[in-house]
Design a protein around this motif. Structure first.
Motif, PDB file in Angstrom:
ATOM      1  N   MET A 190       0.846  -1.197   0.000  1.00  0.00           N
ATOM      2  CA  MET A 190       0.000   0.000   0.000  1.00  0.00           C
ATOM      3  C   MET A 190       0.880   1.245   0.000  1.00  0.00           C
ATOM      4  O   MET A 190       1.816   1.352   0.796  1.00  0.00           O
ATOM      5  N   GLN A 191       0.572   2.170  -0.891  1.00  0.00           N
ATOM      6  CA  GLN A 191       1.305   3.435  -0.964  1.00  0.00           C
ATOM      7  C   GLN A 191       0.385   4.576  -0.543  1.00  0.00           C
ATOM      8  O   GLN A 191      -0.751   4.678  -1.035  1.00  0.00           O
ATOM      9  N   LEU A 192       0.866   5.442   0.333  1.00  0.00           N
ATOM     10  CA  LEU A 192       0.088   6.575   0.823  1.00  0.00           C
ATOM     11  C   LEU A 192       0.851   7.862   0.523  1.00  0.00           C
ATOM     12  O   LEU A 192       1.954   8.068   1.042  1.00  0.00           O
ATOM     13  N   HIS A 193       0.281   8.692  -0.337  1.00  0.00           N
ATOM     14  CA  HIS A 193       0.894   9.974  -0.702  1.00  0.00           C
ATOM     15  C   HIS A 193       0.195  11.088   0.069  1.00  0.00           C
ATOM     16  O   HIS A 193      -1.008  11.311  -0.094  1.00  0.00           O
ATOM     17  N   MET A 194       0.959  11.796   0.887  1.00  0.00           N
ATOM     18  CA  MET A 194       0.380  12.780   1.809  1.00  0.00           C
ATOM     19  C   MET A 194       0.979  14.168   1.607  1.00  0.00           C
ATOM     20  O   MET A 194       2.068  14.315   1.090  1.00  0.00           O
ATOM     21  N   GLY A 195       0.236  15.160   2.057  1.00  0.00           N
ATOM     22  CA  GLY A 195       0.776  16.513   2.154  1.00  0.00           C
ATOM     23  C   GLY A 195       0.645  17.383   0.931  1.00  0.00           C
ATOM     24  O   GLY A 195       1.247  18.458   0.874  1.00  0.00           O
ATOM     25  N   ALA A 196      -0.152  16.977  -0.072  1.00  0.00           N
ATOM     26  CA  ALA A 196      -0.330  17.817  -1.261  1.00  0.00           C
ATOM     27  C   ALA A 196      -1.559  18.703  -1.106  1.00  0.00           C
ATOM     28  O   ALA A 196      -2.605  18.257  -0.630  1.00  0.00           O
ATOM     29  N   GLN A 197      -1.440  19.942  -1.494  1.00  0.00           N
ATOM     30  CA  GLN A 197      -2.575  20.856  -1.597  1.00  0.00           C
ATOM     31  C   GLN A 197      -2.913  20.941  -3.082  1.00  0.00           C
ATOM     32  O   GLN A 197      -2.327  21.707  -3.832  1.00  0.00           O
ATOM     33  N   ARG A 198      -3.840  20.089  -3.537  1.00  0.00           N
ATOM     34  CA  ARG A 198      -4.134  19.985  -4.966  1.00  0.00           C
ATOM     35  C   ARG A 198      -5.116  21.046  -5.445  1.00  0.00           C
ATOM     36  O   ARG A 198      -5.091  21.431  -6.609  1.00  0.00           O
ATOM     37  N   ASN A 199      -5.986  21.491  -4.572  1.00  0.00           N
ATOM     38  CA  ASN A 199      -6.971  22.501  -4.972  1.00  0.00           C
ATOM     39  C   ASN A 199      -6.393  23.889  -4.732  1.00  0.00           C
ATOM     40  O   ASN A 199      -6.453  24.432  -3.633  1.00  0.00           O
ATOM     41  N   THR A 200      -5.798  24.441  -5.759  1.00  0.00           N
ATOM     42  CA  THR A 200      -5.252  25.798  -5.680  1.00  0.00           C
ATOM     43  C   THR A 200      -6.021  26.690  -6.647  1.00  0.00           C
ATOM     44  O   THR A 200      -7.102  27.150  -6.335  1.00  0.00           O
ATOM     45  N   SER A 201      -5.525  26.879  -7.848  1.00  0.00           N
ATOM     46  CA  SER A 201      -6.186  27.756  -8.819  1.00  0.00           C
ATOM     47  C   SER A 201      -7.318  27.006  -9.533  1.00  0.00           C
ATOM     48  O   SER A 201      -7.072  26.127 -10.354  1.00  0.00           O
ATOM     49  N   SER A 202      -8.555  27.383  -9.241  1.00  0.00           N
ATOM     50  CA  SER A 202      -9.690  26.768  -9.937  1.00  0.00           C
ATOM     51  C   SER A 202      -9.686  27.150 -11.412  1.00  0.00           C
ATOM     52  O   SER A 202     -10.153  26.393 -12.266  1.00  0.00           O
ATOM     53  N   ARG A 203      -9.122  28.314 -11.727  1.00  0.00           N
ATOM     54  CA  ARG A 203      -9.034  28.754 -13.126  1.00  0.00           C
ATOM     55  C   ARG A 203      -8.125  27.812 -13.929  1.00  0.00           C
ATOM     56  O   ARG A 203      -8.491  27.338 -15.010  1.00  0.00           O
ATOM     57  N   LEU A 204      -6.925  27.534 -13.394  1.00  0.00           N
ATOM     58  CA  LEU A 204      -6.003  26.635 -14.091  1.00  0.00           C
ATOM     59  C   LEU A 204      -6.536  25.205 -14.120  1.00  0.00           C
ATOM     60  O   LEU A 204      -6.374  24.504 -15.113  1.00  0.00           O
ATOM     61  N   ARG A 205      -7.169  24.798 -13.041  1.00  0.00           N
ATOM     62  CA  ARG A 205      -7.738  23.442 -12.995  1.00  0.00           C
ATOM     63  C   ARG A 205      -8.780  23.272 -14.093  1.00  0.00           C
ATOM     64  O   ARG A 205      -8.849  22.230 -14.752  1.00  0.00           O
ATOM     65  N   LYS A 206      -9.579  24.300 -14.326  1.00  0.00           N
ATOM     66  CA  LYS A 206     -10.597  24.248 -15.373  1.00  0.00           C
ATOM     67  C   LYS A 206      -9.953  24.218 -16.749  1.00  0.00           C
ATOM     68  O   LYS A 206     -10.426  23.548 -17.667  1.00  0.00           O
ATOM     69  N   LEU A 207      -8.828  24.929 -16.889  1.00  0.00           N
ATOM     70  CA  LEU A 207      -8.137  24.998 -18.181  1.00  0.00           C
ATOM     71  C   LEU A 207      -7.456  23.690 -18.556  1.00  0.00           C
ATOM     72  O   LEU A 207      -7.575  23.219 -19.690  1.00  0.00           O
ATOM     73  N   VAL A 208      -6.727  23.087 -17.614  1.00  0.00           N
ATOM     74  CA  VAL A 208      -5.845  21.975 -17.975  1.00  0.00           C
ATOM     75  C   VAL A 208      -6.087  20.693 -17.180  1.00  0.00           C
ATOM     76  O   VAL A 208      -5.380  19.708 -17.374  1.00  0.00           O
ATOM     77  N   GLY A 209      -7.077  20.676 -16.280  1.00  0.00           N
ATOM     78  CA  GLY A 209      -7.362  19.461 -15.534  1.00  0.00           C
ATOM     79  C   GLY A 209      -6.625  19.391 -14.215  1.00  0.00           C
ATOM     80  O   GLY A 209      -5.785  20.245 -13.906  1.00  0.00           O
ATOM     81  N   PRO A 210      -6.918  18.365 -13.396  1.00  0.00           N
ATOM     82  CA  PRO A 210      -6.390  18.305 -12.030  1.00  0.00           C
ATOM     83  C   PRO A 210      -4.903  18.014 -11.919  1.00  0.00           C
ATOM     84  O   PRO A 210      -4.310  18.223 -10.872  1.00  0.00           O
ATOM     85  N   ALA A 211      -4.276  17.494 -12.988  1.00  0.00           N
ATOM     86  CA  ALA A 211      -2.857  17.110 -12.911  1.00  0.00           C
ATOM     87  C   ALA A 211      -1.986  18.062 -13.721  1.00  0.00           C
ATOM     88  O   ALA A 211      -1.038  17.653 -14.376  1.00  0.00           O
ATOM     89  N   GLY A 212      -2.298  19.338 -13.659  1.00  0.00           N
ATOM     90  CA  GLY A 212      -1.620  20.295 -14.519  1.00  0.00           C
ATOM     91  C   GLY A 212      -0.338  20.885 -13.991  1.00  0.00           C
ATOM     92  O   GLY A 212       0.280  21.722 -14.642  1.00  0.00           O
TER      93      GLY A 212
END
Length: 473
Positions: free
Chosen positions: A293-315
């Motif tokens: 099992m791998q657990l990836h912690m400590g990322a703040q993925r929800n930052t710019s909703s504008r960029l997320r809308k433009l290029v998706g969640p892994a931008g």
């Protein structure tokens, strides 16, 4: 001008030079966590040009170009591939001190035998040289992977992925073994407004109507078995900034899941409870199957909703989040351990403030006869730079056992990111060699050679061999 990437690049002592060139350099690569496209490997894709290979799938580069003021249209938009390439070339000199500067020149040298500094002056010539090579058979996807001495690649795959590409690779003459791993985040995405659509897709895949928690668990089991049949040995969860764990009984979880099925609004605390219950359930299933099992912690993925809308969640615009809730993490691990179903686990953190805590946890859930059951995973994402790797090695040495560490992985979408294994091995050999020459380690080359070999290759190799043997039995 002397080559920037010279023979002893990043290595400042004679012992480190010996350890790298005589031990580490020629060891195969096992990249046990990446986001490579298995379809590209199955079809042995031929990349049209350098942008498609080198820039298009690399959010690290996209992020640097944004910081450099390049308009989004010139990074991920509609401009030509050559313009995107030029935008990256104009950004490279601005990355001095960033690992992208190191990786970029390492990749050009190792794959295309280009030793000169890439700049706008020679950009067109290098573009043409690389593109010409990419049209040759030895520069298709599988050959590129082999140039890095890769032995095994483990991709990240959603529960509903059909794994047809993995099947095709398994029955091909491909010399590199490619296995799927489960990226399980979609299972626990209860707050997603489109979650019921995902449930319907799951129902279709397993030919089962999901009206309650028991059917949901059964459907997941069916898919886990399918992944296992296709060689899966790892499962992965993103426990992002704000992760919290609350233990609940199955009766309460059943009521909460029915609320999801019936599209009833749920409070965030109830989503945390249901998430916690299912996370424990999944962890137990991984333990039963002998998966890691791998657990990836400590990322703040929800930052710019504008960029997320433009290029998706892994931008490439996520950031470091707050430190992990160690109490929640240990409650989760303990919920599995007390039932004898805690799988071997790799802990990654994006926040270096967590290093000591996670490194010390490697000794908190030990099991008789199991070497390195809990791993402090490699310096991850924004930490996989020169200073971050050295800090990670110092921390795992101080709080755990460096000798049991399973080494580097890329966590990347780009084939050329396999360069990070050489980057890591050079830093590792320099660090160990330096410690010996400073008198911190004995002058026992047999001991040090084995340490380098184990960290770079054998520790992860042995864990995978153990799991393959379990599955075959």
């Amino acid at each position: 001008m002397e080559s920037f990437i010279n023979k002893n690049w990043l290595i400042k002592n004679k012992t480190g030079e010996y350890l790298y060139h005589e031990v580490a350099a020629d060891l195969p690569i096992i990249d046990y966590h990446n986001h490579l496209n298995p379809h590209h490997i199955a079809e042995n894709k031929q990349f049209a040009n350098l942008t498609e290979l080198w820039i298009e799938h690399d959010p690290y580069k996209h992020r640097a170009m944004r910081i450099n003021g390049i308009p989004e249209n010139g990074i991920t938009g509609s401009v030509s591939d050559f313009e995107k390439y030029q935008n990256w070339v104009s950004t490279i000199p601005k990355t001095l001190g960033n690992p992208l500067f190191h990786w970029s020149f390492l990749e050009l040298k190792r794959i295309f035998d280009i030793d000169e500094m890439l700049s706008l002056k020679n950009a067109e010539t290098i573009w043409e040289t690389c593109n010409h090579k990419l049209q040759q058979e030895e520069f298709r996807t599988c050959s590129l992977i082999q140039k890095w001495k890769a032995e095994m690649l483990i991709t990240s795959d959603d529960l509903l992925d059909n794994l047809e590409s993995h099947k095709k690779i398994a029955y091909s003459s491909n010399e590199v073994k490619v296995l799927p791993s489960l990226r399980a985040d979609s299972i626990l995405d209860f707050g997603n407004p489109n979650y019921l659509d995902w449930i319907k897709k799951l129902e279709f895949e397993v030919n089962l109507t999901i009206s309650g928690l028991s059917e949901f668990k059964e459907a997941i089991k069916i898919r886990l078995d399918y992944f296992a049949e296709n060689g899966c040995l790892f499962a992965d969860h993103a426990l992002d900034s704000g992760f919290s764990f609350r233990s609940i009984e199955e009766k309460e979880a059943e009521l909460l899941f029915r609320s999801i099925i019936q599209s009833q609004p749920m409070e965030s605390k109830d989503i945390v409870k249901l998430n916690s219950f299912m996370l424990s359930y999944l962890g137990e299933e991984y333990g039963r199957r002998g998966w890691i099992m791998q657990l990836h912690m400590g990322a703040q993925r929800n930052t710019s909703s504008r960029l997320r809308k433009l290029v998706g969640p892994a931008g490439g615009f996520a950031s470091i989040g707050k430190a992990c809730d160690i109490n929640s993490l240990t409650l989760f691990l303990d919920s599995l351990d007390k039932n004898g179903l805690l799988p071997e686990t790799i802990l990654y953190t994006l926040n270096p403030a967590d290093n000591a805590a996670l490194a010390s946890l490697t000794g908190s859930f030990a099991e008789d006869g199991v070497v390195g059951k809990i791993q402090f995973g490699p310096a991850w994402w924004y930490n996989d730079h020169y200073a971050g790797i050295r800090k990670h090695l110092n921390d795992i040495s101080s709080y755990g056992l460096l000798s049991t560490f399973i080494g580097m992985t890329t966590d990347s979408r780009s084939i050329l990111s396999l360069s990070r294994h050489e980057y890591f091995r050079r830093i590792l050999c320099d660090q160990i060699g330096g410690w010996m020459e400073e008198g911190k380690l004995p002058k026992d080359m047999v001991l040090l050679e084995q340490l380098i070999k184990d960290i770079s290759y054998m520790n992860i190799k042995n864990k995978i061999l153990k799991r393959e043997k379990i599955w075959q039995e």
